[in-house]
Design a protein around this motif. Structure first.
Motif, mmCIF file in Angstrom:
data_model
loop_
_atom_site.group_PDB
_atom_site.id
_atom_site.type_symbol
_atom_site.label_atom_id
_atom_site.label_comp_id
_atom_site.label_asym_id
_atom_site.label_seq_id
_atom_site.Cartn_x
_atom_site.Cartn_y
_atom_site.Cartn_z
ATOM 1 N N GLY A 174 0.962 -1.184 -0.141
ATOM 2 C CA GLY A 174 0.096 -0.405 0.202
ATOM 3 C C GLY A 174 1.040 1.344 0.353
ATOM 4 O O GLY A 174 0.753 2.162 0.000
ATOM 5 N N LEU A 175 2.134 1.231 0.361
ATOM 6 C CA LEU A 175 3.213 2.079 0.065
ATOM 7 C C LEU A 175 2.541 3.552 -1.417
ATOM 8 O O LEU A 175 2.746 4.747 -0.904
ATOM 9 C CB LEU A 175 4.443 2.209 -0.258
ATOM 10 C CG LEU A 175 5.850 3.153 -0.520
ATOM 11 C CD1 LEU A 175 5.451 3.927 1.004
ATOM 12 C CD2 LEU A 175 6.958 2.603 0.232
ATOM 13 N N CYS A 176 2.942 2.533 -2.818
ATOM 14 C CA CYS A 176 2.350 3.317 -3.572
ATOM 15 C C CYS A 176 1.045 4.076 -3.419
ATOM 16 O O CYS A 176 0.815 5.754 -3.386
ATOM 17 C CB CYS A 176 2.259 2.719 -5.112
ATOM 18 S SG CYS A 176 1.211 1.278 -4.789
ATOM 19 N N ALA A 177 0.067 3.837 -3.081
ATOM 20 C CA ALA A 177 -1.476 4.136 -2.981
ATOM 21 C C ALA A 177 -1.448 5.275 -1.889
ATOM 22 O O ALA A 177 -2.009 6.823 -1.715
ATOM 23 C CB ALA A 177 -2.407 3.473 -2.858
ATOM 24 N N SER A 178 -0.595 5.026 -0.394
ATOM 25 C CA SER A 178 -0.058 5.813 0.528
ATOM 26 C C SER A 178 0.605 7.548 -0.197
ATOM 27 O O SER A 178 0.781 8.926 -0.020
ATOM 28 C CB SER A 178 0.742 5.795 1.396
ATOM 29 O OG SER A 178 1.738 5.364 1.166
ATOM 30 N N ILE A 179 1.266 7.140 -1.109
ATOM 31 C CA ILE A 179 2.123 8.767 -1.598
ATOM 32 C C ILE A 179 1.504 9.051 -2.955
ATOM 33 O O ILE A 179 1.398 10.013 -3.214
ATOM 34 C CB ILE A 179 3.627 8.366 -1.981
ATOM 35 C CG1 ILE A 179 4.749 7.896 -1.098
ATOM 36 C CG2 ILE A 179 3.902 8.900 -2.905
ATOM 37 C CD1 ILE A 179 5.792 6.473 -1.389
ATOM 38 N N CYS A 180 1.090 8.344 -3.599
ATOM 39 C CA CYS A 180 0.130 8.595 -4.995
ATOM 40 C C CYS A 180 -1.658 8.746 -4.928
ATOM 41 O O CYS A 180 -2.050 7.079 -6.059
ATOM 42 C CB CYS A 180 0.951 8.652 -6.353
ATOM 43 S SG CYS A 180 0.334 9.593 -7.940
ATOM 44 N N PRO A 181 -2.384 8.892 -3.983
ATOM 45 C CA PRO A 181 -4.227 8.140 -4.360
ATOM 46 C C PRO A 181 -4.314 8.198 -5.207
ATOM 47 O O PRO A 181 -5.106 7.294 -5.579
ATOM 48 C CB PRO A 181 -4.385 8.621 -2.737
ATOM 49 C CG PRO A 181 -4.170 9.920 -2.718
ATOM 50 C CD PRO A 181 -2.160 9.671 -3.077
ATOM 51 N N ASP A 182 -4.264 9.130 -5.990
ATOM 52 C CA ASP A 182 -4.787 9.349 -7.377
ATOM 53 C C ASP A 182 -4.484 8.483 -8.448
ATOM 54 O O ASP A 182 -5.354 8.392 -9.342
ATOM 55 C CB ASP A 182 -4.462 10.854 -8.209
ATOM 56 C CG ASP A 182 -5.481 11.671 -6.755
ATOM 57 O OD1 ASP A 182 -6.474 11.151 -6.175
ATOM 58 O OD2 ASP A 182 -4.509 13.021 -7.287
ATOM 59 N N VAL A 183 -3.181 7.840 -8.732
ATOM 60 C CA VAL A 183 -2.559 6.513 -9.439
ATOM 61 C C VAL A 183 -2.493 5.915 -9.146
ATOM 62 O O VAL A 183 -3.167 4.557 -10.097
ATOM 63 C CB VAL A 183 -1.403 7.245 -9.691
ATOM 64 C CG1 VAL A 183 -0.716 6.136 -10.379
ATOM 65 C CG2 VAL A 183 -0.884 8.953 -10.655
ATOM 66 N N TYR A 184 -2.320 4.880 -7.489
ATOM 67 C CA TYR A 184 -2.283 4.028 -7.319
ATOM 68 C C TYR A 184 -3.683 3.514 -6.534
ATOM 69 O O TYR A 184 -3.940 4.266 -5.433
ATOM 70 C CB TYR A 184 -1.234 3.485 -6.481
ATOM 71 C CG TYR A 184 0.169 4.029 -7.298
ATOM 72 C CD1 TYR A 184 0.275 3.252 -8.741
ATOM 73 C CD2 TYR A 184 1.183 4.808 -7.188
ATOM 74 C CE1 TYR A 184 1.548 3.368 -9.285
ATOM 75 C CE2 TYR A 184 2.012 5.163 -7.860
ATOM 76 C CZ TYR A 184 1.912 4.772 -8.298
ATOM 77 O OH TYR A 184 3.625 4.658 -9.832
ATOM 78 N N ALA A 185 -4.615 2.158 -6.532
ATOM 79 C CA ALA A 185 -5.229 1.766 -5.994
ATOM 80 C C ALA A 185 -5.003 0.208 -6.021
ATOM 81 O O ALA A 185 -4.255 -0.235 -6.966
ATOM 82 C CB ALA A 185 -6.435 2.533 -6.099
ATOM 83 N N SER A 186 -5.769 -0.299 -4.379
ATOM 84 C CA SER A 186 -5.582 -1.814 -4.094
ATOM 85 C C SER A 186 -6.350 -1.943 -4.568
ATOM 86 O O SER A 186 -8.222 -2.115 -5.472
ATOM 87 C CB SER A 186 -6.583 -1.901 -2.356
ATOM 88 O OG SER A 186 -6.862 -2.501 -2.657
ATOM 89 N N LYS A 187 -6.287 -3.846 -5.478
ATOM 90 C CA LYS A 187 -7.431 -4.505 -6.866
ATOM 91 C C LYS A 187 -7.692 -5.625 -5.297
ATOM 92 O O LYS A 187 -6.788 -6.458 -5.237
ATOM 93 C CB LYS A 187 -6.564 -4.613 -7.334
ATOM 94 C CG LYS A 187 -7.389 -5.751 -8.185
ATOM 95 C CD LYS A 187 -6.887 -5.656 -9.505
ATOM 96 C CE LYS A 187 -8.310 -6.290 -10.494
ATOM 97 N NZ LYS A 187 -8.661 -6.051 -12.024
ATOM 98 N N PRO A 188 -8.741 -5.693 -4.293
ATOM 99 C CA PRO A 188 -8.603 -6.301 -3.253
ATOM 100 C C PRO A 188 -8.902 -7.500 -3.456
ATOM 101 O O PRO A 188 -8.768 -8.355 -2.948
ATOM 102 C CB PRO A 188 -9.594 -5.908 -2.612
ATOM 103 C CG PRO A 188 -9.772 -4.468 -2.690
ATOM 104 C CD PRO A 188 -9.064 -3.846 -3.776
ATOM 105 N N SER A 189 -10.043 -7.635 -4.426
ATOM 106 C CA SER A 189 -9.218 -9.080 -5.451
ATOM 107 C C SER A 189 -8.808 -10.210 -6.251
ATOM 108 O O SER A 189 -8.087 -11.176 -6.290
ATOM 109 C CB SER A 189 -10.452 -9.694 -6.854
ATOM 110 O OG SER A 189 -9.881 -8.631 -7.383
ATOM 111 N N LEU A 190 -7.146 -9.341 -5.714
ATOM 112 C CA LEU A 190 -5.933 -9.977 -5.983
ATOM 113 C C LEU A 190 -4.724 -9.869 -4.839
ATOM 114 O O LEU A 190 -3.919 -10.422 -5.623
ATOM 115 C CB LEU A 190 -6.608 -9.247 -7.519
ATOM 116 C CG LEU A 190 -5.929 -9.724 -8.705
ATOM 117 C CD1 LEU A 190 -6.150 -9.262 -10.344
ATOM 118 C CD2 LEU A 190 -7.446 -11.189 -9.547
ATOM 119 N N ALA A 191 -5.852 -9.183 -4.480
ATOM 120 C CA ALA A 191 -4.161 -8.621 -2.898
ATOM 121 C C ALA A 191 -3.216 -7.990 -3.351
ATOM 122 O O ALA A 191 -2.456 -8.157 -3.219
ATOM 123 C CB ALA A 191 -4.384 -10.140 -2.064
#
Length: 76
Positions: A26-43
């Motif tokens: 989740g580091l990428c999403a914490s730095i740049c949440p507009d670009v990176y996001a979690s895909k829970p179905s694939l973890a």
């Protein structure tokens, strides 16, 4: 180093991508949440939006450089 041949399904087409080395930290999403996001179905995380502004490109690149799994690539 991220491998474009191992991109995770769901990445939005463009120069930035996340490959199968993602450890879902989740580091990428914490730095740049507009670009990176979690895909829970694939973890994993994915590129949900390609960066367009200079600030987004800067943050997306920072996330790439900080990725502990070296799973973020940029073919741009």
């Amino acid at each position: 180093m991220a491998n474009k041949w191992n991109k995770i399904e769901g990445n939005l087409a463009g120069s930035f991508y996340i490959d199968e080395n993602c450890i879902n930290c989740g580091l990428c999403a914490s730095i740049c949440p507009d670009v990176y996001a979690s895909k829970p179905s694939l973890a994993v995380h994915i590129v949900q939006k390609q960066p367009t502004s200079e600030k987004e490109i800067e943050l997306a690149t920072e996330a790439q450089e900080c990725c502990p799994a070296d799973a973020i690539g940029n073919d741009g």
